[in-house]
Design an enzyme around this catalytic site. Structure first.
Site, PDB file in Angstrom:
ATOM      1  NE  ARG A  67       3.467 -69.022   2.998  1.00 19.06           N
ATOM      2  CZ  ARG A  67       3.321 -69.915   3.873  1.00 19.06           C
ATOM      3  NH1 ARG A  67       1.728 -69.427   3.994  1.00 19.06           N
ATOM      4  NH2 ARG A  67       4.346 -70.514   4.787  1.00 19.06           N
ATOM      5  CE  LYS A 127      13.426 -66.841   2.702  1.00 19.97           C
ATOM      6  NZ  LYS A 127      13.867 -67.596   3.540  1.00 19.97           N
ATOM      7  CG  HIS A 128       6.409 -66.383   5.017  1.00 21.54           C
ATOM      8  ND1 HIS A 128       4.828 -65.394   4.579  1.00 21.54           N
ATOM      9  CD2 HIS A 128       5.931 -67.208   5.870  1.00 21.54           C
ATOM     10  CE1 HIS A 128       3.804 -66.790   5.532  1.00 21.54           C
ATOM     11  NE2 HIS A 128       4.759 -67.602   5.815  1.00 21.54           N
ATOM     12  CB  VAL A 129      11.510 -63.733   0.794  1.00 24.00           C
ATOM     13  CG1 VAL A 129      10.631 -63.627  -0.447  1.00 24.00           C
ATOM     14  CG2 VAL A 129      12.214 -62.596   0.956  1.00 24.00           C
TER      15      VAL A 129
END
Length: 337
Positions: A67, A127-129
């Site tokens: 995300r 996950k922010h990735v």
């Protein structure tokens, strides 16, 4: 057949950038614009949902939702949690990090991919990735999903999000030794920041190093972990990001048009998203309150236009994602050919 890489036409017939608030008429206008463009270029006859569907390429029923911050993804996560019960899958999200590291070294990427592949199936992992290529490590391809937002609205949102009082309360609770920010920094509004040429609001072209947690590059989440994805607003990062969206992502939703986004998710990723629209709109009052920042003052269109000049490639990427979403939507509305 309809070329999967429609990006080639993109530079000649871009959807016109929209400079004002997204209302219903305008979204219908965008849809018509895409429809007319596809019709005039002869692509409408050969528009097939299967050609636009990367879900069928996935080798395992696991959604990898890497995300993008400040794209309404808190609300989206709540939706995914509720759908997990309804559609019988497990929902997993990464824990809050002291420092979000979104670009990972290859060995960290591999650890992440292996961990995701160890989840029970079916699962959703959030996950922010940056976009992570699982097949590079000999692992099966998951179902890639993400969301985008108007890039300038997004950085304004981020600007005030990190200055909101509750942001620091939450950060301090999680990490007590964090220093408190300078009150002058907290009080500085976005318009002043832009007009005074403050480094925080300059957005210089091809810049690579700014502070940690810099959110001007939405393309980074699609381009990947490489150095070539760093230069801000660069053609290279844009092309790589477009290519990943087209070849890897099942659906990239658009925050400004959740209606179309949810319909497309239901059609293209039914195993996980069946019932998404009804769950979202019937429980939306509960969902909408999440992360709503009442400390965000309005920013004038003049200032936004000033900033937009430095976000040309980022805006082009956003328009590209929007056009693809509308193409996917239109393909599902056609009689099966």
């Amino acid at each position: 057949p309809f070329p999967v890489s429609a990006g080639a036409n993109q530079s000649h017939h871009p959807v016109e950038p929209q400079h004002h608030h997204h209302n219903h008429q305008e979204l219908i206008g965008n849809l018509h614009h895409t429809y007319n463009y596809l019709k005039s270029t002869g692509q409408m006859q050969t528009l097939k949902a299967t050609e636009l569907n990367n879900t069928r390429r996935a080798e395992v029923p696991i959604i990898f939702f890497n995300r993008v911050p400040k794209v309404g993804s808190q609300t989206f996560m709540e939706l995914l949690r509720r759908l997990a019960v309804r559609n019988d899958y497990t929902f997993h999200r990464d824990v809050v990090q002291r420092l979000e590291v979104i670009r990972l070294a290859p060995e960290r990427q591999q650890e992440l991919a292996e961990m995701v592949m160890d989840l029970p199936v079916p699962s959703v992992y959030v996950k922010h990735v940056c976009y992570t290529n699982f097949t590079r490590f000999g692992l099966p391809m998951p179902i890639y999903v993400n969301m985008v937002r108007d890039p300038v609205e997004r950085i304004i949102s981020w600007y005030y999000y990190v200055r909101a009082p509750w942001y620091y309360v939450e950060r301090k609770q999680a990490f007590p030794d964090l220093p408190l920010p300078d009150p002058r920094w907290l009080k500085k509004d976005f318009e002043t920041c832009v007009l005074q040429g403050d480094p925080e609001c300059t957005y210089s072209q091809n810049a690579v190093h700014e502070g940690i947690g810099d959110h001007r590059r939405q393309t980074l989440f699609f381009c990947g972990h490489g150095e070539e994805c760093l230069p801000f607003n660069s053609a290279g990062a844009l092309e790589r990001a477009k290519y990943a969206v087209e070849s890897q992502y099942a659906v990239v939703g658009v925050l400004e048009d959740l209606n179309t986004t949810l319909t497309v998710l239901e059609k293209y990723v039914p195993r996980f998203f069946t019932g998404a629209s009804s769950v979202y709109f019937n429980e939306v009052n509960v969902l909408q309150k999440i992360n709503k920042n009442s400390f965000k003052p309005p920013v004038s269109e003049e200032i936004k236009d000033l900033v937009r000049r430095n976000f040309t490639k980022e805006i082009e990427f956003y328009q590209f994602c929007k056009q693809r979403l509308y193409k996917q939507y239109l393909a599902t509305q056609l009689p099966l050919n």
